[in-house]
Write a protein that holds these residues in place. Structure first.
Motif, mmCIF file in Angstrom:
data_model
loop_
_atom_site.group_PDB
_atom_site.id
_atom_site.type_symbol
_atom_site.label_atom_id
_atom_site.label_comp_id
_atom_site.label_asym_id
_atom_site.label_seq_id
_atom_site.Cartn_x
_atom_site.Cartn_y
_atom_site.Cartn_z
ATOM 1 N N PRO A 78 0.735 -1.230 0.010
ATOM 2 C CA PRO A 78 -0.003 -0.159 0.132
ATOM 3 C C PRO A 78 0.704 1.275 -0.057
ATOM 4 N N LEU A 79 1.903 1.348 0.515
ATOM 5 C CA LEU A 79 2.914 2.336 0.664
ATOM 6 C C LEU A 79 3.251 2.783 -0.718
ATOM 7 N N VAL A 80 3.733 1.661 -1.388
ATOM 8 C CA VAL A 80 4.490 1.740 -2.724
ATOM 9 C C VAL A 80 3.300 2.377 -3.716
ATOM 10 N N GLN A 81 2.094 1.991 -3.424
ATOM 11 C CA GLN A 81 0.685 2.288 -4.291
ATOM 12 C C GLN A 81 0.405 3.741 -4.350
ATOM 13 N N LYS A 82 0.902 4.303 -2.951
ATOM 14 C CA LYS A 82 0.540 5.885 -2.734
ATOM 15 C C LYS A 82 1.499 6.488 -3.628
ATOM 16 N N GLN A 83 2.583 6.079 -4.085
ATOM 17 C CA GLN A 83 3.465 6.867 -4.800
ATOM 18 C C GLN A 83 4.068 8.207 -4.142
ATOM 19 N N CYS A 84 4.328 7.868 -2.866
ATOM 20 C CA CYS A 84 4.831 9.195 -2.277
ATOM 21 C C CYS A 84 6.208 9.490 -2.588
ATOM 22 N N HIS A 85 7.169 8.777 -3.121
ATOM 23 C CA HIS A 85 8.338 8.608 -3.827
ATOM 24 C C HIS A 85 8.648 7.683 -4.749
ATOM 25 N N PRO A 86 9.370 8.088 -5.956
ATOM 26 C CA PRO A 86 9.356 7.192 -7.117
ATOM 27 C C PRO A 86 10.551 6.122 -6.690
ATOM 28 N N ASP A 87 11.392 6.243 -5.857
ATOM 29 C CA ASP A 87 12.299 5.077 -5.467
ATOM 30 C C ASP A 87 11.700 4.407 -4.315
ATOM 31 N N THR A 88 10.529 4.258 -3.850
ATOM 32 C CA THR A 88 10.043 3.567 -2.604
ATOM 33 C C THR A 88 10.150 2.272 -2.856
ATOM 34 N N ARG A 89 9.614 1.741 -4.195
ATOM 35 C CA ARG A 89 9.641 0.224 -4.279
ATOM 36 C C ARG A 89 11.327 -0.201 -4.397
ATOM 37 N N LYS A 90 12.258 0.603 -4.864
ATOM 38 C CA LYS A 90 13.538 0.216 -5.029
ATOM 39 C C LYS A 90 14.234 0.080 -3.477
ATOM 40 N N PHE A 91 13.755 1.043 -2.732
ATOM 41 C CA PHE A 91 14.309 1.074 -1.364
ATOM 42 C C PHE A 91 13.908 -0.070 -0.541
ATOM 43 N N SER A 121 9.614 11.808 2.023
ATOM 44 C CA SER A 121 8.268 11.836 1.306
ATOM 45 C C SER A 121 7.202 10.814 1.587
ATOM 46 N N CYS A 122 7.851 9.756 2.303
ATOM 47 C CA CYS A 122 6.783 8.913 2.606
ATOM 48 C C CYS A 122 6.206 8.745 4.093
ATOM 49 N N ALA A 123 7.350 9.177 5.142
ATOM 50 C CA ALA A 123 7.134 9.282 6.484
ATOM 51 C C ALA A 123 5.671 9.911 6.672
ATOM 52 N N PRO A 124 5.360 11.372 6.180
ATOM 53 C CA PRO A 124 4.318 12.122 6.384
ATOM 54 C C PRO A 124 2.862 11.054 5.750
ATOM 55 N N VAL A 125 3.190 10.310 4.922
ATOM 56 C CA VAL A 125 2.013 9.615 4.349
ATOM 57 C C VAL A 125 1.637 8.515 5.327
ATOM 58 N N MET A 126 2.543 7.736 5.813
ATOM 59 C CA MET A 126 2.498 6.816 6.853
ATOM 60 C C MET A 126 1.984 7.470 8.201
ATOM 61 N N SER A 127 2.548 8.653 8.458
ATOM 62 C CA SER A 127 1.929 9.471 9.690
ATOM 63 C C SER A 127 0.272 9.478 9.338
ATOM 64 N N ALA A 128 -0.008 9.815 8.482
ATOM 65 C CA ALA A 128 -1.500 10.183 8.091
ATOM 66 C C ALA A 128 -2.272 9.161 8.351
ATOM 67 N N PHE A 129 -1.827 7.984 8.326
ATOM 68 C CA PHE A 129 -2.585 6.729 8.561
ATOM 69 C C PHE A 129 -2.261 6.086 9.825
ATOM 70 N N GLY A 130 -1.520 6.891 10.765
ATOM 71 C CA GLY A 130 -1.514 6.498 12.031
ATOM 72 C C GLY A 130 -0.193 5.539 12.203
ATOM 73 N N PHE A 131 0.877 5.591 11.452
ATOM 74 C CA PHE A 131 1.919 4.650 11.352
ATOM 75 C C PHE A 131 3.258 5.457 11.563
ATOM 76 N N PRO A 132 3.987 5.392 12.418
ATOM 77 C CA PRO A 132 5.302 6.105 12.569
ATOM 78 C C PRO A 132 6.232 5.394 11.551
ATOM 79 N N TRP A 133 7.428 6.072 11.138
ATOM 80 C CA TRP A 133 8.241 5.784 10.462
ATOM 81 C C TRP A 133 8.890 4.660 11.297
ATOM 82 N N PRO A 134 9.280 3.306 10.891
ATOM 83 C CA PRO A 134 9.682 2.097 11.855
ATOM 84 C C PRO A 134 11.110 2.344 12.083
#
Length: 181
Positions: A78-91, A121-134
Motif C-alpha cells: 500500500p505504501l508503494v501504491q501511494k506513490q509518495c516517492h519514485p524510489d519507494t519500491r527500490k528502497f 516523502s513517505c513518512a508523512p503519508v504513513m503518519s497520516a494513516f497512524g503509522f510512524p516511520w519504523p
C-alpha cells in the motif's frame, strides 16, 4: 558438571552479545546462517519489475525464509501504491530482497541518501494513516553513498516541489520561478 555447563553458557552468551555489534542490524553471520542467493519469487509484488532476479537470505531485516519475506513484504505494497516517492519500491525491495551476486560476499545495502529521500516523502503519508516511520528503517543504519550501496535514482524524473509541498504535474508552469520564460 552443572557449574561447567553454566559457565559455558554464560561465556557463549557474552560472545554472542559482543558479536552482534559486528554485523548489520545485529545479526551474526554464522556458517549455518551463511547468506545465499534465492530467486525472487513471482508472487512477491513488492519487487515486481525490479532490475535483478536473485535475492540474498537472510535479508537486511533478518528474514531467513522466502515465506517470511513474502508475508512481511506484502504489508508494504500500500505504501508503494501511494506513490509518495519514485524510489519507494527500490528502497523497500533492497531491504526485503537484497540483490544477490554469487561472486560477491558483501551485502549491498541501500545508500543513506536513498533512505532519507524516501523517508522524507513517505513518512508523512504513513503518519497520516497512524503509522510512524519504523525503527527498522532508521536511515543512520545505511552507508553513506559509495560504490557498494544502492543509490537514489537520477533526480531528472522527480517533479519539482512547490512551497506548499505538493509535486507539480509536468507541463504546468511553476509560480515564483526565478528562471525567465
Amino acid at each position: 558438571m552443572q557449574r561447567r555447563l553454566c559457565a559455558l553458557l554464560l561465556l557463549a552468551s557474552q560472545c554472542m552479545g559482543s558479536a552482534a555489534g559486528l554485523f548489520p542490524f545485529g545479526e551474526p553471520d554464522f556458517s549455518y546462517k551463511r547468506s545465499n542467493c534465492k530467486p525472487i519469487p513471482a508472487p512477491m509484488l513488492l519487487c515486481r519489475g525490479i532490475e535483478y532476479q536473485s535475492m540474498r537470505l537472510p535479508n537486511l531485516l533478518g528474514h531467513e525464509t522466502v515465506q517470511e519475506v513474502l508475508e512481511q513484504a506484502s504489508t508494504w505494497i500500500p505504501l508503494v501504491q501511494k506513490q509518495c516517492h519514485p524510489d519507494t519500491r527500490k528502497f523497500l525491495c533492497s531491504l526485503f530482497a537484497p540483490v544477490c551476486i554469487d561472486d560477491l560476499d558483501e551485502i549491498i545495502q541501500p545508500c543513506h541518501s536513498l533512505c532519507e529521500e524516501v523517508k522524507e516523502s513517505c513518512a508523512p503519508v504513513m503518519s497520516a494513516f497512524g503509522f510512524p516511520w519504523p525503527d527498522m528503517l532508521d536511515c543512520s543504519r545505511f552507508p553513506k553513498d559509495n560504490d557498494l550501496c544502492i543509490p537514489l535514482a537520477s533526480s531528472d524524473h522527480i517533479l519539482p516541489v512547490t512551497r506548499e509541498g505538493k509535486r507539480e504535474r509536468p507541463g504546468r508552469p511553476r509560480t515564483g520561478s526565478i528562471c525567465p520564460r
